[in-house]
Motif scaffolding. Structure first.
Motif, PDB file in Angstrom:
ATOM      1  N   UNK A 209       0.843  -1.197   0.000  1.00  0.00           N
ATOM      2  CA  UNK A 209       0.000   0.000   0.000  1.00  0.00           C
ATOM      3  C   UNK A 209       0.876   1.243   0.000  1.00  0.00           C
ATOM      4  N   UNK A 210       0.840   1.992  -1.083  1.00  0.00           N
ATOM      5  CA  UNK A 210       1.664   3.195  -1.196  1.00  0.00           C
ATOM      6  C   UNK A 210       0.953   4.402  -0.574  1.00  0.00           C
ATOM      7  N   UNK A 211       1.746   5.322  -0.032  1.00  0.00           N
ATOM      8  CA  UNK A 211       1.179   6.616   0.323  1.00  0.00           C
ATOM      9  C   UNK A 211       0.909   7.364  -0.971  1.00  0.00           C
ATOM     10  N   UNK A 212      -0.292   7.888  -1.119  1.00  0.00           N
ATOM     11  CA  UNK A 212      -0.673   8.596  -2.339  1.00  0.00           C
ATOM     12  C   UNK A 212      -1.011  10.038  -1.995  1.00  0.00           C
ATOM     13  N   UNK A 213      -0.442  10.985  -2.755  1.00  0.00           N
ATOM     14  CA  UNK A 213      -0.678  12.416  -2.522  1.00  0.00           C
ATOM     15  C   UNK A 213      -0.840  13.117  -3.863  1.00  0.00           C
ATOM     16  N   UNK A 214      -1.469  14.285  -3.889  1.00  0.00           N
ATOM     17  CA  UNK A 214      -1.596  15.051  -5.131  1.00  0.00           C
ATOM     18  C   UNK A 214      -0.377  15.929  -5.396  1.00  0.00           C
ATOM     19  N   UNK A 215      -0.135  16.210  -6.657  1.00  0.00           N
ATOM     20  CA  UNK A 215       0.988  17.050  -7.044  1.00  0.00           C
ATOM     21  C   UNK A 215       0.695  18.512  -6.688  1.00  0.00           C
ATOM     22  N   UNK A 216       1.734  19.279  -6.426  1.00  0.00           N
ATOM     23  CA  UNK A 216       1.638  20.718  -6.152  1.00  0.00           C
ATOM     24  C   UNK A 216       0.752  21.053  -4.949  1.00  0.00           C
ATOM     25  N   UNK A 217       0.685  20.157  -3.981  1.00  0.00           N
ATOM     26  CA  UNK A 217      -0.018  20.424  -2.736  1.00  0.00           C
ATOM     27  C   UNK A 217       0.940  20.246  -1.564  1.00  0.00           C
ATOM     28  N   UNK A 218       0.801  21.118  -0.568  1.00  0.00           N
ATOM     29  CA  UNK A 218       1.674  21.018   0.599  1.00  0.00           C
ATOM     30  C   UNK A 218       1.189  19.895   1.499  1.00  0.00           C
ATOM     31  N   UNK A 219       2.049  18.895   1.696  1.00  0.00           N
ATOM     32  CA  UNK A 219       1.702  17.720   2.484  1.00  0.00           C
ATOM     33  C   UNK A 219       2.464  17.767   3.807  1.00  0.00           C
ATOM     34  N   UNK A 220       1.728  17.821   4.901  1.00  0.00           N
ATOM     35  CA  UNK A 220       2.352  17.786   6.226  1.00  0.00           C
ATOM     36  C   UNK A 220       2.372  16.339   6.713  1.00  0.00           C
ATOM     37  N   UNK A 221       3.557  15.871   7.118  1.00  0.00           N
ATOM     38  CA  UNK A 221       3.722  14.514   7.631  1.00  0.00           C
ATOM     39  C   UNK A 221       3.988  14.587   9.134  1.00  0.00           C
ATOM     40  N   UNK A 222       3.086  14.016   9.922  1.00  0.00           N
ATOM     41  CA  UNK A 222       3.286  13.914  11.369  1.00  0.00           C
ATOM     42  C   UNK A 222       3.842  12.525  11.657  1.00  0.00           C
ATOM     43  N   UNK A 223       4.978  12.463  12.326  1.00  0.00           N
ATOM     44  CA  UNK A 223       5.614  11.172  12.571  1.00  0.00           C
ATOM     45  C   UNK A 223       5.589  10.806  14.050  1.00  0.00           C
ATOM     46  N   UNK A 224       5.350   9.546  14.297  1.00  0.00           N
ATOM     47  CA  UNK A 224       5.467   8.978  15.636  1.00  0.00           C
ATOM     48  C   UNK A 224       5.745   7.492  15.458  1.00  0.00           C
ATOM     49  N   UNK A 225       5.855   6.756  16.568  1.00  0.00           N
ATOM     50  CA  UNK A 225       6.167   5.332  16.479  1.00  0.00           C
ATOM     51  C   UNK A 225       5.412   4.571  17.540  1.00  0.00           C
ATOM     52  N   UNK A 226       5.220   3.302  17.280  1.00  0.00           N
ATOM     53  CA  UNK A 226       4.449   2.452  18.168  1.00  0.00           C
ATOM     54  C   UNK A 226       5.324   1.637  19.118  1.00  0.00           C
ATOM     55  N   UNK A 227       6.629   1.516  18.801  1.00  0.00           N
ATOM     56  CA  UNK A 227       7.483   0.617  19.579  1.00  0.00           C
ATOM     57  C   UNK A 227       8.871   1.192  19.826  1.00  0.00           C
ATOM     58  N   UNK A 228       9.675   1.328  18.777  1.00  0.00           N
ATOM     59  CA  UNK A 228      11.029   1.861  18.920  1.00  0.00           C
ATOM     60  C   UNK A 228      11.176   3.068  17.997  1.00  0.00           C
ATOM     61  N   UNK A 229      12.348   3.675  17.996  1.00  0.00           N
ATOM     62  CA  UNK A 229      12.567   4.849  17.153  1.00  0.00           C
ATOM     63  C   UNK A 229      12.736   4.422  15.695  1.00  0.00           C
ATOM     64  N   UNK A 230      11.963   5.035  14.818  1.00  0.00           N
ATOM     65  CA  UNK A 230      12.093   4.865  13.377  1.00  0.00           C
ATOM     66  C   UNK A 230      12.408   6.237  12.765  1.00  0.00           C
ATOM     67  N   UNK A 231      12.529   6.304  11.459  1.00  0.00           N
ATOM     68  CA  UNK A 231      12.726   7.592  10.785  1.00  0.00           C
ATOM     69  C   UNK A 231      12.107   7.519   9.401  1.00  0.00           C
ATOM     70  N   UNK A 232      11.228   8.474   9.091  1.00  0.00           N
ATOM     71  CA  UNK A 232      10.507   8.511   7.818  1.00  0.00           C
ATOM     72  C   UNK A 232      11.236   9.477   6.890  1.00  0.00           C
ATOM     73  N   UNK A 233      11.677   8.981   5.747  1.00  0.00           N
ATOM     74  CA  UNK A 233      12.402   9.855   4.837  1.00  0.00           C
ATOM     75  C   UNK A 233      12.311   9.401   3.395  1.00  0.00           C
ATOM     76  N   UNK A 234      12.238  10.379   2.489  1.00  0.00           N
ATOM     77  CA  UNK A 234      12.254  10.137   1.042  1.00  0.00           C
ATOM     78  C   UNK A 234      13.220  11.154   0.431  1.00  0.00           C
ATOM     79  N   UNK A 235      14.407  10.730  -0.032  1.00  0.00           N
ATOM     80  CA  UNK A 235      15.425  11.672  -0.504  1.00  0.00           C
ATOM     81  C   UNK A 235      14.951  12.605  -1.611  1.00  0.00           C
ATOM     82  N   UNK A 236      14.217  12.102  -2.594  1.00  0.00           N
ATOM     83  CA  UNK A 236      13.796  12.944  -3.716  1.00  0.00           C
ATOM     84  C   UNK A 236      12.864  14.060  -3.270  1.00  0.00           C
TER      85      UNK A 236
END
Length: 407
Positions: A209-236
């Motif tokens: 299941x991919x995250x799907x978003x529209x082009x040219x829209x400001x997308x706010x990503x709120x990050x948290x975790x359920x167990x240990x520390x993770x990190x959400x990142x997309x270089x492009x």
């Protein structure tokens, strides 16, 4: 006695010559660097321009950016690389030049001075100016990265061992929620199908299941975790944000080009850290609206009725799917677990006890995460499946049991 004093005098002169030589070298090096200053400045300009113009996709370079922040990060990367490269060339060039020019075999004479105020000022002021030149654009980009105001869509990304949960909290698509996990076939991961793995260009970077978003829209990503520390990142997209249990962090992006962009969990989070990729699909506004409608219909179709009277066979059939998607990575398909890490489920006292198993699934314990994100039907299904597999015969658990335990 006179010979002894003469020997001591000659030794002290030799020692002073050794001490003075570095200052001589530094003073001459400073003059040489000053002469090359204009040439170096020109080289910096040319290399920075080249670095910005040649944003060529390469396995050895950063991903081609598709956001304004991504481009700024790419430019900073090029600028820092050029500055550090020039410092390396100049410093080591001066050092090797000094070693060669003032070598003993050539009879180099040391300068007749003990210290130089000009040299002290130069090697203090020049690095300070370089740091300021590097810090100003970096600070500007960092401040822009933290500006999550006026977002068009807000999505919460929750890290789990080892998958991502996405909840669309605000904007078009509000209410959509799903889990995203690795979909690379297990035979490729385990090495039984090497040919297929070589041909798979998205090996370990594909999800169900991919995250799907529209082009040219400001997308706010709120990050948290359920167990240990993770990190959400997309270089492009120019984003990377830690996901910490008990804390809420945020970042944002605004993709300017339709396409598929891949990232990963960038914080070492356990055994299957390598198996929790991130895939963001950017669609046109029309296609995104169509996706939202289709996803909402899919969620309604999959919604289970907790008030239904589920039979053991129905729960077992559903439990197989839930177990494969969420539990199999740790406890294995045969329920044997991993010695020293994850316990086996065959004859387990926790599995045998309805109350203990419900508490464990809802609250987690030690390496076992909490599974409150699953529905009551899903939890009842996987509980019933583990109670009646691998030789176990411990009865069933109804969705109503989990509903009552949540209160």
């Amino acid at each position: 006695m006179n010979n002894s004093k003469s020997l001591e005098t000659s030794q002290m002169k030799a020692l002073l010559m050794k001490v003075r030589t570095p200052f001589c070298t530094a003073r001459r090096a400073t003059r040489m660097v000053a002469r090359q200053g204009s040439r170096a400045a020109g080289a910096v300009g040319l290399m920075l321009a080249a670095g910005s113009a040649l944003a060529v996709q390469s396995r050895f370079n950063l991903a081609p950016p598709v956001t304004q922040i991504g481009r700024e990060i790419y430019s900073l990367h090029n600028m820092m690389l050029v500055i550090c490269g020039l410092i390396f060339v100049i410093v080591f060039g001066v050092m090797f030049y000094s070693i060669w020019k003032h070598r003993k075999s050539k009879g180099a004479a040391p300068a007749d001075f003990h210290e130089s105020t000009k040299v002290e000022i130069a090697w203090t002021v020049v690095p300070f100016i370089i740091v300021i030149i590097m810090a100003l654009p970096a600070t500007k980009t960092l401040v822009a990265q933290k500006d999550t105001t006026n977002a068009d869509i807000t999505i919460k990304a929750t890290g789990h061992q080892w998958k991502w949960g996405y909840d669309y909290l605000k904007g078009e698509g509000e209410g959509i929620s799903f889990l995203s996990m690795l979909s690379t076939p297990r035979d490729q991961i385990d090495g039984g199908n090497d040919a297929a793995r070589v041909q798979n260009t998205t090996y370990l970077l594909e999800v169900d299941n991919e995250m799907v978003v529209p082009v040219d829209k400001k997308i706010r990503i709120i990050t948290t975790a359920n167990d240990v520390i993770h990190a959400w990142g997309v270089p492009a997209l120019g984003v990377k944000q830690d996901a910490i249990p008990g804390f809420v962090r945020d970042t944002w992006f605004k993709a300017e080009k339709v396409g598929v962009y891949r990232g990963h969990c960038y914080e070492l989070c356990g055994r299957d850290h390598a198996y929790m990729p991130i895939v963001v699909r950017v669609l046109s506004h029309e296609d995104y609206s169509k996706w939202v409608v289709a996803k909402q219909k899919e969620m309604v179709a999959k919604r289970d009725d907790p008030n239904k009277q589920w039979t053991q066979d129905e729960l077992m059939a559903r439990g197989v799917q839930v177990y494969a998607a969420n539990c199999q990575a740790c406890h294995q398909a045969n329920g044997q677990g991993v010695k020293g890490a994850f316990p086996g489920l065959e004859g387990s006292k926790v599995v045998a006890s309805k109350a203990d198993q419900i508490a464990l699934l809802l609250n987690g314990k030690n390496a076992m995460p909490a599974w409150k994100g699953l529905s009551d039907v899903e939890l009842a299904a996987v509980a019933t499946y583990t109670k009646n597999s691998w030789g176990n015969q411990f009865g069933i658990v109804a969705p109503a049991d989990f509903a009552a335990a949540r209160k």
